[in-house]
Design an enzyme around this catalytic site. Structure first.
Site, PDB file in Angstrom:
ATOM      1  N   GLN A  95      33.507  -4.235 -22.099  1.00  8.26           N
ATOM      2  CA  GLN A  95      34.778  -4.956 -22.069  1.00  8.26           C
ATOM      3  C   GLN A  95      35.391  -4.727 -20.689  1.00  8.26           C
ATOM      4  O   GLN A  95      35.287  -3.632 -20.137  1.00  8.26           O
ATOM      5  CB  GLN A  95      35.699  -4.426 -23.167  1.00  8.26           C
ATOM      6  CG  GLN A  95      36.948  -5.256 -23.403  1.00  8.26           C
ATOM      7  CD  GLN A  95      37.522  -5.029 -24.795  1.00  8.26           C
ATOM      8  OE1 GLN A  95      36.880  -5.326 -25.794  1.00  8.26           O
ATOM      9  NE2 GLN A  95      38.728  -4.485 -24.874  1.00  8.26           N
TER      10      GLN A  95
ATOM     11  N   ASP B 196      21.501 -14.053 -12.566  1.00 11.94           N
ATOM     12  CA  ASP B 196      22.431 -14.613 -13.544  1.00 11.94           C
ATOM     13  C   ASP B 196      23.629 -15.252 -12.831  1.00 11.94           C
ATOM     14  O   ASP B 196      24.775 -15.045 -13.215  1.00 11.94           O
ATOM     15  CB  ASP B 196      22.897 -13.510 -14.496  1.00 11.94           C
ATOM     16  CG  ASP B 196      23.544 -14.054 -15.759  1.00 11.94           C
ATOM     17  OD1 ASP B 196      23.174 -15.166 -16.179  1.00 11.94           O
ATOM     18  OD2 ASP B 196      24.412 -13.372 -16.327  1.00 11.94           O
TER      19      ASP B 196
ATOM     20  N   LYS C  84      34.911  -2.099 -15.901  1.00 15.11           N
ATOM     21  CA  LYS C  84      33.904  -2.535 -16.868  1.00 15.11           C
ATOM     22  C   LYS C  84      33.592  -1.328 -17.741  1.00 15.11           C
ATOM     23  O   LYS C  84      32.999  -0.356 -17.274  1.00 15.11           O
ATOM     24  CB  LYS C  84      32.653  -3.035 -16.142  1.00 15.11           C
ATOM     25  CG  LYS C  84      31.600  -3.639 -17.066  1.00 15.11           C
ATOM     26  CD  LYS C  84      30.444  -4.222 -16.251  1.00 15.11           C
ATOM     27  CE  LYS C  84      29.412  -4.868 -17.153  1.00 15.11           C
ATOM     28  NZ  LYS C  84      28.287  -5.459 -16.364  1.00 15.11           N
TER      29      LYS C  84
END
Length: 450
Positions: free
Chosen positions: A126, A278, A141
């Site tokens: 999260q 990504d 993070k």
């Protein structure tokens, strides 16, 4: 080594509790099958999403590794969601306290402010915004509770349940499951180690420094506030790179920004320890100072130089509709068990038939549909699946990270259709694909990105 009994008991309880949850969800799925529901890929996908963290990641691994998994499962898991309900800040605060508040210090000693409302929440972590006492704005993070224990437990029992899955779903039977589970374990556990992600960021920053690239930036890592379970980085401010109107506030030419992004990524394939695997719209940002921000280095790939050059050649041949060259590059990519047994002309004929079919059906090329639409994402996945499927029929076995690299290339292609529709990735003079003219050495212009 002294083992703390309370910690051991807690760990054992968590393992047992996780196994109970797994059995419960699996039991419900078995009940659905008993009632007559088909034990197919869609049922497995639903079950995985209910099981959470580990299985969501496995689903994403299945979706991104078509060279290992049956097509129907790859397609089913393409939309395996990794957005989860946010945890209470109480949990996040406890993790931050355990990891960072050492030697009698408190979180107040470390941070002037932490926003209790998360910026994002996924299966592993999260993210919260915060501010240091010196005024620096950062993002935290934070790993969710017991993620590693859950993953280790889940991966441990997977070996046992694999045989059951193979009996229920014969199409999921593989020649050898152990290497696949090992690959999944390596990828997933790497994502739970934020020290490793911090190193990926530092590797990328070193690459930027050595290549003299001042147009691209990655967040700065705060080492003294980073542990295996907490990653503290500088907060970057900017706009999405699929919003051309917003981009023009901070740049004159969005197409040139796209070219700079491509040049940086192509150069990183050869000159960085790993490549960002990504770079979707959420992980690219045009900053308010005009630089390009690369975000979230949790998923990176590595590819041998010769495999990368062959891949670039294959994509160039695809762009030129030269299917004989495309077939030869696929063979040269060291993807075959016996390259002498592959009929290059037969492979080229199959590739040509496949691409003509795709192009005939590809109405989104000229439809003007925004890049982030589900239709174009599905089209991207279908193209990759078709290429892999043709390769399989000819005995071609793709390198481990080929799927990551190919999906990123195809993603860039679709990205450009929205941001720079007149740009061609392989022929635009602003885009320097390393090794395009000399596969042994990078071109000088490719490194002159500052």
């Amino acid at each position: 080594m002294k083992i703390h009994r309370p910690h051991l008991l807690k760990h054992s309880f968590n393992v047992v509790n996780r196994m109970r949850q797994t059995v419960s969800v699996a039991g419900l799925s078995a009940f659905r099958v008993a009632k007559g529901e088909k034990p197919d890929a869609r049922l497995l996908k639903d079950t995985f999403e209910q099981l959470g963290t580990t299985y969501i990641k496995i689903g994403q691994f299945i979706a991104s590794t078509p060279s290992l998994f049956p097509r129907e499962y790859v397609e089913a898991f393409q939309d395996c969601l990794d957005q989860t309900t946010p945890l209470s800040y109480t949990y996040i605060e406890q993790v931050l306290t355990d990891e960072l508040a050492v030697d009698g210090q408190t979180l107040s000693d470390k941070f002037a402010f932490i926003n209790e409302k998360p910026l994002a929440s996924a299966s592993i972590a999260q993210v919260h915004a915060a501010r240091l006492h010196n005024g620096d704005e950062v993002v935290l993070k934070v790993q969710k509770p017991e993620v590693e224990t859950i993953m280790q437990t889940d991966l441990g029992v997977l070996h046992g349940v694999t045989k059951i899955v193979e009996l229920l779903m014969p199409s999921m039977r593989f020649a050898s499951i152990a290497p696949i589970i090992d690959e999944i374990r390596l990828r997933m556990l790497a994502e739970t180690d934020f020290i490793s992600e911090a190193q990926n960021i530092r590797d990328f920053q070193q690459f930027l420094s050595v290549s003299g690239n001042t147009k691209v930036v990655a967040p700065e890592v705060y080492d003294d506030l980073t542990t295996k379970r907490v990653l503290t980085m500088s907060q970057l401010h900017g706009v999405s790179m699929i919003d051309e109107t917003a981009m023009r506030q901070y740049c004159d030419d969005p197409a040139q920004v796209m070219a700079d992004t491509l040049n940086t990524w192509f150069a990183s394939l050869m000159f960085c320890n790993s490549f960002h695997a990504d770079l979707h719209a959420g992980n690219l940002m045009l900053l308010t100072d005009g630089r390009i921000g690369f975000l979230d280095f949790g998923i990176v790939g590595k590819l041998k130089a010769e495999s990368w050059r062959a891949c670039m050649g294959m994509m160039q041949a695809l762009q030129d509709n030269n299917y004989q060259a495309m077939a030869q590059h696929m063979i040269d990519m060291e993807m075959t068990h016996g390259r002498s047994n592959v009929d290059a002309q037969d492979l080229a004929n199959d590739l040509e038939r496949m691409m003509k079919t795709i192009m005939a059906e590809d109405i989104t090329f000229t439809s003007g549909v925004p890049f982030n639409s589900k239709e174009q994402a599905d089209e991207l996945n279908q193209m990759m699946l078709e290429i892999v499927e043709v390769g399989k029929r000819h005995g071609i076995h793709f390198p481990r990270d080929f799927a990551l690299l190919t999906k990123q290339l195809l993603y860039f292609d679709r990205f450009m259709r929205t941001l720079a529709p007149d740009m061609d990735m392989f022929s635009d003079q602003r885009v320097q694909i390393l090794g395009q003219t000399d596969t042994s050495q990078p071109s000088a212009s490719a490194l002159n990105m500052s």
